[in-house]
Design an enzyme around this catalytic site. Structure first.
Site, PDB file in Angstrom:
ATOM      1  N   ASP A   8      81.932   9.786  31.400  1.00 25.71           N
ATOM      2  CA  ASP A   8      82.797  10.766  30.731  1.00 25.71           C
ATOM      3  C   ASP A   8      84.130  10.106  30.419  1.00 25.71           C
ATOM      4  O   ASP A   8      84.784   9.555  31.316  1.00 25.71           O
ATOM      5  CB  ASP A   8      83.025  11.984  31.638  1.00 25.71           C
ATOM      6  CG  ASP A   8      81.776  12.848  31.777  1.00 25.71           C
ATOM      7  OD1 ASP A   8      80.743  12.480  31.190  1.00 25.71           O
ATOM      8  OD2 ASP A   8      81.845  13.874  32.476  1.00 25.71           O
ATOM      9  N   ASP A 129      75.764  24.197  26.924  1.00 21.90           N
ATOM     10  CA  ASP A 129      76.558  24.318  28.145  1.00 21.90           C
ATOM     11  C   ASP A 129      76.715  25.799  28.455  1.00 21.90           C
ATOM     12  O   ASP A 129      77.079  26.577  27.573  1.00 21.90           O
ATOM     13  CB  ASP A 129      77.936  23.682  27.952  1.00 21.90           C
ATOM     14  CG  ASP A 129      77.844  22.241  27.440  1.00 21.90           C
ATOM     15  OD1 ASP A 129      76.894  21.544  27.852  1.00 21.90           O
ATOM     16  OD2 ASP A 129      78.697  21.834  26.642  1.00 21.90           O
TER      17      ASP A 129
END
Length: 238
Positions: A8, A129
């Protein structure tokens, strides 16, 4: 089942967030490319990259870090975060990215997902998500009334390569993945489903694998913290 080590990216560094909160970032590496090479050397088959700044900005922000990772490694990589138009999709695929992940745009502009999947077969995934079964967008900052399964089913005839399903409440929390919800999604659609969020041990991976329907799992913090050994995990999943 394929294990995807996650990198990330925030401000050019490799970080992990707690439940998607940009203010709760732990920096794990100042050189994402070096980290990516270490994952490759440990035997990973894929890399999962996220441009966190890009997810909020709506356009790529950590492009230089992604390009450095692509230059340093030979395994295929998928990238999500801030990819919201055909030009950006085409640019990344031209630069050697194996798969782009479309998240926010899958809710706001589903036609783009269809167009991209047609234009670049096998290279477009949808990132879903969710909090409590409902889809969240824009770096998880905005909640919608869209149900996960409904969104996933709407792309069944679009030719997308995979669905990456993240349970936001589990992400970075080291509490284990939501196996039940991920399995239910994988059984509801004919698109391969990759589990993300909360994968923190070898047991978690085995539990996901043993459903028999989940095609991959993404892990980040557990690999950085040492709770999960990448070589051991890959061997176990073989």
């Amino acid at each position: 089942m394929i294990l995807y080590p996650a990198i990330d990216l925030k401000d050019g560094q490799a970080v992990r967030l707690l439940r998607g909160d940009m203010d709760k970032a732990t920096v794990f590496s100042d050189s994402p490319a070096t980290q990516a090479k270490a994952f490759e050397d440990a035997g990973c088959e894929w890399l999962h990259l996220v441009d966190l700044n890009g997810a909020f900005a709506g356009e790529p922000v950590n492009g230089a870090a992604v390009e450095a990772i692509l230059a340093a490694t030979n395994v295929p990589a998928q990238l999500g975060g801030g990819i919201r138009d055909m030009k950006t999709i085409a640019t990344w695929i031209e630069k050697g990215l194996a798969r782009v992940i479309l998240g926010t745009v899958a809710v706001e502009n589903p036609d783009l997902v269809r167009e991209a999947a047609k234009e670049f077969p096998g290279k477009v995934a949808v990132g879903i998500d969710a909090r409590n079964g409902k889809v969240a967008t824009k770096g998880w900052a905005e909640e919608t009334d869209v149900m996960v399964t409904d969104l996933a089913k709407s792309f069944e005839d679009a030719g997308v390569a995979a669905i990456i399903y993240t349970d936001i409440n589990r992400d970075g929390a080291m509490q284990g993945p939501n196996v039940e919800a991920t399995e239910a999604l994988a059984r509801a659609v004919n698109i391969p489903v990759i589990a993300s969020g909360g994968v923190s041990s070898l047991t978690d991976l085995i539990n996901l694998r043993d459903t028999g329907v989940i095609s991959g799992a993404i892990s980040g913090r557990a690999l950085y913290d040492g709770a999960l050994d990448l070589k051991e995990a890959i061997a176990a999943l073989k």
